[in-house]
Design a protein around this motif. Structure first.
Motif, PDB file in Angstrom:
ATOM      1  N   LYS A 275       0.951  -1.246   0.048  1.00 50.70           N
ATOM      2  CA  LYS A 275      -0.158   0.056   0.015  1.00 50.70           C
ATOM      3  C   LYS A 275       0.893   1.376   0.136  1.00 50.70           C
ATOM      4  O   LYS A 275       0.557   2.140  -0.825  1.00 50.70           O
ATOM      5  N   LYS A 276       1.739   1.129   0.833  1.00 49.22           N
ATOM      6  CA  LYS A 276       2.718   2.405   0.948  1.00 49.22           C
ATOM      7  C   LYS A 276       3.339   2.576  -0.481  1.00 49.22           C
ATOM      8  O   LYS A 276       3.394   3.952  -0.752  1.00 49.22           O
ATOM      9  N   ALA A 277       3.764   1.589  -1.269  1.00 48.82           N
ATOM     10  CA  ALA A 277       4.464   1.747  -2.468  1.00 48.82           C
ATOM     11  C   ALA A 277       3.507   2.420  -3.448  1.00 48.82           C
ATOM     12  O   ALA A 277       3.816   2.946  -4.237  1.00 48.82           O
ATOM     13  N   LYS A 278       2.347   1.846  -3.399  1.00 46.06           N
ATOM     14  CA  LYS A 278       1.453   2.205  -4.423  1.00 46.06           C
ATOM     15  C   LYS A 278       0.843   3.577  -4.053  1.00 46.06           C
ATOM     16  O   LYS A 278       0.766   4.408  -5.021  1.00 46.06           O
ATOM     17  N   VAL A 279       0.957   4.146  -2.960  1.00 46.60           N
ATOM     18  CA  VAL A 279       0.544   5.703  -2.444  1.00 46.60           C
ATOM     19  C   VAL A 279       1.809   6.434  -3.048  1.00 46.60           C
ATOM     20  O   VAL A 279       1.582   7.459  -3.533  1.00 46.60           O
ATOM     21  N   GLU A 280       2.903   6.046  -2.747  1.00 42.88           N
ATOM     22  CA  GLU A 280       4.052   6.851  -3.308  1.00 42.88           C
ATOM     23  C   GLU A 280       4.059   6.950  -4.619  1.00 42.88           C
ATOM     24  O   GLU A 280       4.454   7.927  -5.301  1.00 42.88           O
TER      25      GLU A 280
ATOM     26  N   LEU B 241       1.284   6.677  -6.494  1.00 45.31           N
ATOM     27  CA  LEU B 241       0.327   7.739  -7.049  1.00 45.31           C
ATOM     28  C   LEU B 241       0.894   9.180  -6.800  1.00 45.31           C
ATOM     29  O   LEU B 241       0.651   9.933  -7.516  1.00 45.31           O
ATOM     30  N   LEU B 242       1.194   9.503  -5.638  1.00 45.07           N
ATOM     31  CA  LEU B 242       1.713  10.670  -5.280  1.00 45.07           C
ATOM     32  C   LEU B 242       2.670  11.387  -6.242  1.00 45.07           C
ATOM     33  O   LEU B 242       2.799  12.545  -6.623  1.00 45.07           O
ATOM     34  N   ALA B 243       3.695  10.538  -6.732  1.00 42.39           N
ATOM     35  CA  ALA B 243       4.528  10.904  -7.619  1.00 42.39           C
ATOM     36  C   ALA B 243       3.980  11.432  -9.091  1.00 42.39           C
ATOM     37  O   ALA B 243       4.117  12.479  -9.584  1.00 42.39           O
ATOM     38  N   GLN B 244       2.919  10.602  -9.491  1.00 38.85           N
ATOM     39  CA  GLN B 244       2.173  10.769 -10.526  1.00 38.85           C
ATOM     40  C   GLN B 244       1.516  12.154 -10.580  1.00 38.85           C
ATOM     41  O   GLN B 244       1.433  12.916 -11.439  1.00 38.85           O
ATOM     42  N   LEU B 245       0.876  12.416  -9.401  1.00 41.40           N
ATOM     43  CA  LEU B 245      -0.117  13.647  -9.178  1.00 41.40           C
ATOM     44  C   LEU B 245       1.123  14.838  -9.133  1.00 41.40           C
ATOM     45  O   LEU B 245       0.632  15.934  -9.604  1.00 41.40           O
ATOM     46  N   GLU B 246       2.160  14.753  -8.415  1.00 42.95           N
ATOM     47  CA  GLU B 246       3.113  15.689  -8.589  1.00 42.95           C
ATOM     48  C   GLU B 246       3.649  16.117  -9.953  1.00 42.95           C
ATOM     49  O   GLU B 246       3.881  17.129 -10.213  1.00 42.95           O
TER      50      GLU B 246
END
Length: 67
Positions: free
Chosen positions: A49-54, A56-61
């Motif tokens: 989950k942490k890797a997935k969130v990271e 997605l966060l990178a994609q949003l940034e």
């Protein structure tokens, strides 16, 4: 164990007690060193989950930089 029994002149009942103590200590240390299946699954799922969130966060940034 034999050397301890001889050195301390332990009786048979004392030797049996020492063996039981040794076995219980060994079982406790083995159980604490080996995580249960549930613990392993939980830990792996949290890392996933942490890797997935990271990601997605990178994609949003990245998207925010484009705009």
């Amino acid at each position: 164990m034999l050397a301890i029994a001889i050195a301390n002149n332990l009786s048979l009942s004392e030797i049996k007690q020492k063996i039981k103590e040794f076995q219980s200590d060994f079982e406790l240390s083995s159980a604490s060193e080996t995580p249960s299946l549930k613990e392993r699954v939980d830990k792996t799922f949290k890392r996933f989950k942490k890797a997935k969130v990271e990601k997605l966060l990178a994609q949003l940034e990245a998207l925010m930089k484009i705009e």
